[in-house]
Scaffold this motif. Structure first.
Motif, PDB file in Angstrom:
ATOM      1  N   THR A   1       0.820  -1.209   0.000  1.00 48.38           N
ATOM      2  CA  THR A   1       0.000   0.000   0.000  1.00 48.38           C
ATOM      3  C   THR A   1       0.857   1.264   0.000  1.00 48.38           C
ATOM      4  N   ASP A   2       0.191   2.401  -0.038  1.00 51.32           N
ATOM      5  CA  ASP A   2       0.881   3.686   0.033  1.00 51.32           C
ATOM      6  C   ASP A   2       0.780   4.296   1.438  1.00 51.32           C
ATOM      7  N   GLN A   3       0.480   3.456   2.427  1.00 51.21           N
ATOM      8  CA  GLN A   3       0.352   3.879   3.820  1.00 51.21           C
ATOM      9  C   GLN A   3       1.333   3.108   4.707  1.00 51.21           C
ATOM     10  N   ILE A   4       1.737   3.709   5.804  1.00 51.57           N
ATOM     11  CA  ILE A   4       2.559   2.998   6.793  1.00 51.57           C
ATOM     12  C   ILE A   4       1.689   1.942   7.466  1.00 51.57           C
ATOM     13  N   VAL A   5       2.249   0.751   7.669  1.00 52.23           N
ATOM     14  CA  VAL A   5       1.564  -0.321   8.380  1.00 52.23           C
ATOM     15  C   VAL A   5       2.259  -0.499   9.724  1.00 52.23           C
ATOM     16  N   ARG A   6       1.462  -0.657  10.770  1.00 52.52           N
ATOM     17  CA  ARG A   6       2.008  -0.877  12.113  1.00 52.52           C
ATOM     18  C   ARG A   6       1.604  -2.274  12.576  1.00 52.52           C
ATOM     19  N   VAL A   7       2.574  -2.978  13.169  1.00 56.34           N
ATOM     20  CA  VAL A   7       2.388  -4.390  13.512  1.00 56.34           C
ATOM     21  C   VAL A   7       3.013  -4.661  14.875  1.00 56.34           C
ATOM     22  N   PHE A   8       2.326  -5.484  15.687  1.00 60.83           N
ATOM     23  CA  PHE A   8       2.921  -6.049  16.893  1.00 60.83           C
ATOM     24  C   PHE A   8       3.439  -7.422  16.502  1.00 60.83           C
ATOM     25  N   ASN A   9       4.715  -7.687  16.774  1.00 61.42           N
ATOM     26  CA  ASN A   9       5.370  -8.920  16.341  1.00 61.42           C
ATOM     27  C   ASN A   9       6.080  -9.559  17.524  1.00 61.42           C
ATOM     28  N   THR A  10       6.002 -10.896  17.587  1.00 62.69           N
ATOM     29  CA  THR A  10       6.752 -11.627  18.612  1.00 62.69           C
ATOM     30  C   THR A  10       7.502 -12.793  17.982  1.00 62.69           C
ATOM     31  N   HIS A  11       8.624 -13.105  18.590  1.00 60.26           N
ATOM     32  CA  HIS A  11       9.384 -14.322  18.291  1.00 60.26           C
ATOM     33  C   HIS A  11       9.452 -15.088  19.603  1.00 60.26           C
ATOM     34  N   GLN A  12       8.980 -16.345  19.586  1.00 60.91           N
ATOM     35  CA  GLN A  12       8.938 -17.166  20.802  1.00 60.91           C
ATOM     36  C   GLN A  12       9.592 -18.515  20.547  1.00 60.91           C
ATOM     37  N   PRO A  13      10.674 -18.844  21.208  1.00 63.23           N
ATOM     38  CA  PRO A  13      11.440 -18.022  22.134  1.00 63.23           C
ATOM     39  C   PRO A  13      12.239 -16.951  21.391  1.00 63.23           C
ATOM     40  N   ALA A  14      12.844 -16.061  22.156  1.00 64.40           N
ATOM     41  CA  ALA A  14      13.573 -14.940  21.574  1.00 64.40           C
ATOM     42  C   ALA A  14      14.824 -15.385  20.823  1.00 64.40           C
ATOM     43  N   LEU A  15      15.471 -16.443  21.329  1.00 63.97           N
ATOM     44  CA  LEU A  15      16.761 -16.877  20.788  1.00 63.97           C
ATOM     45  C   LEU A  15      17.670 -15.653  20.671  1.00 63.97           C
ATOM     46  N   LYS A  16      18.319 -15.478  19.512  1.00 60.41           N
ATOM     47  CA  LYS A  16      19.195 -14.312  19.316  1.00 60.41           C
ATOM     48  C   LYS A  16      18.639 -13.392  18.228  1.00 60.41           C
TER      49      LYS A  16
END
Length: 179
Positions: A96-111
């Motif tokens: 799109t031509d708009q900024i997208v905002r996202v909540f993201n997780t990595h489980q487990p965090a590792l590195k």
């Protein structure tokens, strides 16, 4: 190691991440990020990849984007939640031509936080600072190959093929390239 509130600025490739909770904050259980994806992010050559030992989740907070999961593109809008199991091929883009905002997780965090910090270091090396312009060229590919080979427990490329990443990373190390 990343810290809460740290901004991982990857603007030359259309992304900016803010660390909401670092690995140290969750005792390694997760890395929680707030993303901003600029218009057109990952439209040309998205990094199709897997996380062999982590689950990745997304919640679209604002805007419309697309995720490639397994073998197809899926449209996602504000409020949508997606989860990518360990070892599943995926990537994302903002068409799109708009900024997208996202909540993201990595489980487990590792590195993963170290990986993202190192991506920022590579981008600093390969971005034309006068024009803030990122170019994908052989030098960039070599640096990224070294980086990807350093984080094989966290992320493995599927496109470009992993065998190419391994080989180019080896060539880069022979020539002494480090980020």
């Amino acid at each position: 190691m990343a810290t809460k509130g740290q901004i991982l600025d990857m603007t030359p490739v259309g992304m900016k991440f803010t660390v909401l909770q670092a690995s140290a904050d969750t005792l390694g259980k997760s890395l929680d990020l707030h993303w901003e994806l600029l218009p057109g992010c990952n439209m040309k050559d998205p990094l199709v990849h897997v996380h062999p030992h982590a689950i990745e989740t997304y919640q679209v907070l604002e805007g419309d984007m697309e995720f490639f999961i397994h073998d197809r593109w899926i449209a996602a809008s504000q409020g949508d939640h997606l989860s990518v199991p360990k070892g599943v091929t995926h990537c994302f883009r903002n068409p799109t031509d708009q900024i997208v905002r996202v909540f993201n997780t990595h489980q487990p965090a590792l590195k993963m936080e170290n990986y993202f910090e190192d991506v920022c270091k590579v981008l600093d090396k390969v971005t034309d600072q006068r024009r803030n312009r990122f170019r994908m060229n052989l030098r960039t590919v070599l640096y990224m190959s070294v980086l990807m080979n350093n984080y094989r427990s966290e992320i493995i490329a599927k496109s470009p093929p992993d065998v190419a990443i391994k080989g180019l990373g080896w060539v880069a190390k022979v020539f002494g390239l480090q980020y």
